[in-house]
Design a protein around this motif. Structure first.
Motif, PDB file in Angstrom:
ATOM      1  N   UNK A   1       0.823  -1.213   0.000  1.00 10.55           N
ATOM      2  CA  UNK A   1       0.000   0.000   0.000  1.00 10.55           C
ATOM      3  C   UNK A   1       0.856   1.262   0.000  1.00 10.55           C
ATOM      4  N   UNK A   2       2.117   1.126   0.404  1.00  7.21           N
ATOM      5  CA  UNK A   2       3.023   2.277   0.354  1.00  7.21           C
ATOM      6  C   UNK A   2       3.170   2.814  -1.066  1.00  7.21           C
ATOM      7  N   UNK A   3       3.043   1.917  -2.052  1.00  7.68           N
ATOM      8  CA  UNK A   3       3.246   2.313  -3.446  1.00  7.68           C
ATOM      9  C   UNK A   3       1.973   2.836  -4.093  1.00  7.68           C
ATOM     10  N   UNK A   4       0.877   2.870  -3.327  1.00 12.25           N
ATOM     11  CA  UNK A   4      -0.381   3.383  -3.874  1.00 12.25           C
ATOM     12  C   UNK A   4      -0.639   4.819  -3.454  1.00 12.25           C
ATOM     13  N   UNK A   5       0.313   5.397  -2.725  1.00 16.72           N
ATOM     14  CA  UNK A   5       0.163   6.790  -2.323  1.00 16.72           C
ATOM     15  C   UNK A   5      -0.502   6.989  -0.984  1.00 16.72           C
ATOM     16  N   UNK A   6      -0.770   5.899  -0.259  1.00 19.31           N
ATOM     17  CA  UNK A   6      -1.379   6.049   1.060  1.00 19.31           C
ATOM     18  C   UNK A   6      -0.382   6.658   2.042  1.00 19.31           C
ATOM     19  N   UNK A   7      -0.871   7.471   2.989  1.00 19.53           N
ATOM     20  CA  UNK A   7       0.029   8.051   3.999  1.00 19.53           C
ATOM     21  C   UNK A   7       0.727   6.964   4.811  1.00 19.53           C
ATOM     22  N   UNK A   8       1.922   7.274   5.276  1.00 18.76           N
ATOM     23  CA  UNK A   8       2.706   6.310   6.035  1.00 18.76           C
ATOM     24  C   UNK A   8       1.986   5.887   7.312  1.00 18.76           C
ATOM     25  N   UNK A   9       1.286   6.821   7.950  1.00 15.61           N
ATOM     26  CA  UNK A   9       0.566   6.479   9.176  1.00 15.61           C
ATOM     27  C   UNK A   9      -0.554   5.480   8.898  1.00 15.61           C
ATOM     28  N   UNK A  10      -1.239   5.636   7.766  1.00 16.48           N
ATOM     29  CA  UNK A  10      -2.311   4.707   7.394  1.00 16.48           C
ATOM     30  C   UNK A  10      -1.752   3.322   7.126  1.00 16.48           C
TER      31      UNK A  10
END
Length: 295
Positions: free
Chosen positions: A182-191
């Protein structure tokens, strides 16, 4: 006997029967590649169908954007398991090591937020087709991710001789890391960080459900209900529910934190090992003999 001899003579089957953590990681990486790449082959069919702003806008958007990758991934996993002689048995045989009574806490912790979300979902916000397709997608998410982590990975780790605490921990780490993409989908690091924490806790509870119920089908069912109810309750994937007004959804938040805390505590008490019962062919024998009791 002849069938077992043939399996042992098969180099492909023998390779996987030896087990090992690195084989488990390898299968997970291969699954991720399939999950990411196979949908690209049919991408031309989805042009204009998937709504990038609202995945749950239409049944077609849900199918191509959510269901299709896990359907293809499930097919690949089933074919792989069948090719090495593990499908349907031993993956769907009775567990070679029995769970203790306290492990039933795990499915209870999972069921509570499922029920709350089922009550609290605003069904009027979606078309019947979207709701149905979301649950179809959930069924294949449950099948693919549980078959991979609580099925294939757990079996590989047991066959390598790991005790059950290590089996639970390592298979759950693999499960949680599947969601790091999910890091590569643009989601915030906290999410993404909270998603990893949640999926680790959820994975522990699924492992304990496997032990408590004795069969892989039950983690698959609970997982298949968890994801679609979460998607429909929050309106997205790996998203927090926005200022819920429904009392059931308000309670679902604390229930989720209880799930996480409970899983981390229960992990401490996992004991036992498969005592060689997870070796090739021995799971079938376990169907006719009492499984060893462990804490």
């Amino acid at each position: 006997m002849a069938e077992r001899t043939n399996l042992e003579a098969n180099g492909w089957t023998a390779f996987w029967n030896r087990g090992g953590w690195w084989r488990a990681v390898g299968v997970a990486v291969a699954y991720l590649a399939v999950y990411q790449l196979l949908p690209l082959i049919v991408q031309p069919l989805s042009n204009g169908v998937v709504d990038p702003e609202d995945l749950f806008a239409t049944p077609g958007s849900v199918f191509f954007g959510l269901a299709l990758p896990v359907i293809l991934g499930s097919i690949v996993l089933v074919v792989f398991a069948w090719s090495i002689g593990w499908f349907p048995r031993p993956l769907f045989s009775r567990q070679p090591v029995r769970g203790s009574w306290w492990m039933w806490i795990a499915p209870v912790l999972v069921v509570i937020p499922i029920v709350l979300r089922l009550i609290g979902i605003d069904y009027g916000a979606y078309s019947p087709g979207v709701i149905a397709m979301t649950f179809v997608a959930g069924a294949f998410i449950g099948l693919s991710e549980e078959l991979l982590t609580r099925g294939i990975a757990v079996t590989l780790l047991r066959r390598c001789g790991y005790r059950e605490w290590a089996v639970a921990l390592l298979s759950t780490l693999i499960f949680a890391l599947l969601h790091s993409t999910n890091l590569f989908t643009g989601q915030p690091l906290t999410t993404v960080g909270f998603t990893l924490l949640y999926t680790f806790a959820f994975g522990i509870l699924m492992y304990l459900t496997l032990r408590a119920t004795g069969n892989l089908i039950w983690p698959i069912i609970l997982h298949a209900l968890t994801d679609p109810t979460t998607f429909l309750a929050t309106g997205g994937i790996d998203q927090a529910s926005a200022a819920a007004e429904n009392p059931a959804l308000i309670l679902a938040g604390p229930a989720t934190f209880l799930l996480i805390a409970g899983a981390l505590v229960l992990l401490i008490f996992i004991r036992g090992d498969a005592q060689g019962r997870a070796a090739a062919g021995e799971a079938d024998e376990a169907d006719d003999a009492p499984a060893p009791r462990t804490a």
